[in-house]
Design a protein around this motif. Structure first.
Motif, PDB file in Angstrom:
ATOM      1  N   HIS A  61       0.856  -1.179   0.000  1.00 14.51           N
ATOM      2  CA  HIS A  61       0.000   0.000   0.000  1.00 14.51           C
ATOM      3  C   HIS A  61       0.899   1.238   0.000  1.00 14.51           C
ATOM      4  O   HIS A  61       2.002   1.211   0.554  1.00 14.51           O
ATOM      5  CB  HIS A  61      -0.894   0.019   1.244  1.00 14.51           C
ATOM      6  CG  HIS A  61      -1.946  -1.044   1.263  1.00 14.51           C
ATOM      7  ND1 HIS A  61      -2.790  -1.289   0.203  1.00 14.51           N
ATOM      8  CD2 HIS A  61      -2.304  -1.940   2.224  1.00 14.51           C
ATOM      9  CE1 HIS A  61      -3.616  -2.277   0.501  1.00 14.51           C
ATOM     10  NE2 HIS A  61      -3.332  -2.695   1.722  1.00 14.51           N
ATOM     11  N   ASP A  73      -6.232   2.293   4.087  1.00 13.58           N
ATOM     12  CA  ASP A  73      -5.384   1.126   3.843  1.00 13.58           C
ATOM     13  C   ASP A  73      -4.911   0.440   5.124  1.00 13.58           C
ATOM     14  O   ASP A  73      -4.319  -0.635   5.064  1.00 13.58           O
ATOM     15  CB  ASP A  73      -4.146   1.520   3.021  1.00 13.58           C
ATOM     16  CG  ASP A  73      -4.496   1.923   1.598  1.00 13.58           C
ATOM     17  OD1 ASP A  73      -5.509   1.402   1.080  1.00 13.58           O
ATOM     18  OD2 ASP A  73      -3.766   2.744   1.018  1.00 13.58           O
ATOM     19  N   LYS A  76      -6.642  -2.882   5.479  1.00 15.99           N
ATOM     20  CA  LYS A  76      -6.880  -3.581   4.221  1.00 15.99           C
ATOM     21  C   LYS A  76      -5.665  -4.465   3.944  1.00 15.99           C
ATOM     22  O   LYS A  76      -4.571  -3.963   3.687  1.00 15.99           O
ATOM     23  CB  LYS A  76      -7.083  -2.570   3.095  1.00 15.99           C
ATOM     24  CG  LYS A  76      -7.575  -3.176   1.792  1.00 15.99           C
ATOM     25  CD  LYS A  76      -7.673  -2.106   0.714  1.00 15.99           C
ATOM     26  CE  LYS A  76      -8.641  -1.009   1.074  1.00 15.99           C
ATOM     27  NZ  LYS A  76      -8.706   0.025   0.000  1.00 15.99           N
ATOM     28  N   TRP A  92      -0.571  -5.095   2.706  1.00 15.92           N
ATOM     29  CA  TRP A  92      -0.410  -4.384   3.976  1.00 15.92           C
ATOM     30  C   TRP A  92       1.017  -4.546   4.495  1.00 15.92           C
ATOM     31  O   TRP A  92       1.688  -5.547   4.223  1.00 15.92           O
ATOM     32  CB  TRP A  92      -1.388  -4.953   5.006  1.00 15.92           C
ATOM     33  CG  TRP A  92      -1.319  -4.259   6.335  1.00 15.92           C
ATOM     34  CD1 TRP A  92      -1.997  -3.141   6.722  1.00 15.92           C
ATOM     35  CD2 TRP A  92      -0.528  -4.652   7.460  1.00 15.92           C
ATOM     36  NE1 TRP A  92      -1.664  -2.803   8.001  1.00 15.92           N
ATOM     37  CE2 TRP A  92      -0.771  -3.712   8.492  1.00 15.92           C
ATOM     38  CE3 TRP A  92       0.372  -5.706   7.690  1.00 15.92           C
ATOM     39  CZ2 TRP A  92      -0.142  -3.797   9.741  1.00 15.92           C
ATOM     40  CZ3 TRP A  92       1.001  -5.789   8.929  1.00 15.92           C
ATOM     41  CH2 TRP A  92       0.737  -4.850   9.938  1.00 15.92           C
TER      42      TRP A  92
END
Length: 420
Positions: A61, A73, A76, A92
């Motif tokens: 990310h 994010d 996520k 991640w």
């Protein structure tokens, strides 16, 4: 002029192989991450796609260089998007904003653990070739595991020398257990790679001295059609200098701002960027009431050429010499026809000095930087024009990003397009 030449693959009369590959690029940074490296990988991905190959990217990310994930994010684990026909899988990680080796290593490992969940993707999509970046020192483990399981060849792109870089910035000692362990890991990566590319002659020589294959030089380079000179107003009284890029400890801008009397030199110094040194830079400017120095937020990569056109010369600083490191911002400034003020050592300083496209000062002698800046303000502007012309010529002949990719593509056609 003495041109600084690269090792360029000789062209052959062999026609391009019609076989289309399924190529996966593994990197820790990809746009919208800030900096030249993410855009090099984007250029690589788009260029392979233009050649007719199928391209996917496994990355993290966005977090670079601020060291922070966006709010959306943080929770996520994996996201997958299609960006103009290129599949981008983002993973991640626990980002690190601190200048701490242990925290950075933890961040790298969390990125790897997350990316391991893309192993089934590599198998399912029948990837033919992996191009993997290092550092981070964790990423090649994913590529090597994929090679062992699915027999996928690897091109290893060595952008910096790890752990040598940690020694150069005094974060590790060669006698330490950590260095010896990481050095063994480094050599393991070189051994497992089917082909190695790297950005500098210094890195090439280092890897070769370890007993491995001679790496191919693959510079970040510059888009010479986008980054091109423009007419400047030569009647301006004050000179304008720009620094654009990551604001890290190794660049030492806060230290220089504290040492160099920019206000008295008659030079406007504008800084565009982000990084762990930014708060200290702002504090010093405010505390000293420096009027000639301004700090701006990072700008979109597409706007960089337009902004660079406003300046007389570019500033590049490396107060800590890190073997094999070549600042990416150097190429874009050269392509713009901007003379370079290079405060540092190594290959970048050599390029600037040997090709008469700027001024070089010792990173341990800030007084040399002051002397260079005074020389500029007291010189005729035609001196800058000549050095700028030298810079542009050098970049178009040796650092054209498209030509760099062409050389890489020749290697792929010659070595990775024949199925067993």
């Amino acid at each position: 002029m003495t041109l600084y030449s690269d090792t360029i693959l000789k062209s052959t009369d062999k026609a391009k192989n019609d076989q289309k590959l399924n190529i996966c690029i593994i990197t820790h940074c990809y746009p919208p991450d800030f900096g030249a490296a993410p855009h090099q990988y984007e250029h690589m991905a788009k260029s392979f796609q233009k050649e007719g190959h199928y391209v996917s990217v496994i990355t993290s990310h966005p977090y670079y260089p601020s060291g922070k994930l966006k709010k959306e994010d943080r929770y996520k684990f994996i996201s997958e998007t299609n960006e103009n026909g290129i599949t981008v899988r983002r993973h991640w990680l626990l980002p690190s904003q601190k200048n701490n080796s242990l925290l950075r290593l933890i961040s790298m490992m969390t990125m790897l653990m997350s990316m391991l969940f893309s192993l089934p993707y590599l198998k399912r999509n029948k990837i033919d070739l992996i191009i993997c970046q290092t550092p981070p020192i964790s990423l090649p483990f994913l590529a090597i595991l994929a090679k062992k399981r699915y027999n996928i060849p690897i091109i290893l792109n060595v952008s910096d020398l790890w752990p040598q870089a940690m020694v150069d910035i005094n974060h590790l000692k060669k006698s330490s257990f950590t260095y010896k362990l990481l050095h063994k890991v480094e050599k393991y990566f070189y051994k497992k790679a089917d082909h190695i590319v790297t950005q500098s002659i210094e890195s090439q020589e280092y890897i070769q001295q370890l007993g491995f294959q001679k790496p191919q030089i693959y510079r970040i380079g510059a888009d010479i059609d986008t980054f091109k000179p423009s007419d400047k107003d030569l009647n301006e009284k004050r000179y304008k200098m720009v620094y654009m890029g990551v604001l890290g400890v190794a660049h030492g801008l806060s230290q220089l701002i504290n040492q160099i009397p920019f206000d008295r030199l008659g030079i406007d110094f504008h800084i565009y960027g982000n990084g762990i040194d930014l708060p200290k830079i702002k504090h010093i400017i405010k505390e000293k009431g420096l009027n000639s120095i301004q700090v701006f937020e990072p700008i979109l990569y597409q706007k960089v050429p337009q902004v660079l056109q406003e300046y007389d010369f570019a500033f590049i600083s490396q107060i800590n010499y890190v073997r094999g490191t070549l600042p990416a911002k150097l190429f874009e400034s050269l392509s713009m026809g901007l003379p370079i003020i290079f405060h540092g050592d190594g290959e970048g300083a050599k390029i600037v000095k040997e090709n008469d496209c700027g001024w070089v000062s010792n990173p341990n002698a800030p007084e040399e930087l002051v002397i260079n800046l005074k020389e500029i303000t007291q010189s005729n502007r035609n001196v800058l024009i000549k050095k700028g012309q030298n810079a542009r010529t050098l970049c178009t002949q040796h650092f054209d990003r498209d030509q760099q990719f062409t050389n890489l593509m020749k290697t792929v056609y010659q070595n990775f397009t024949t199925k067993s």
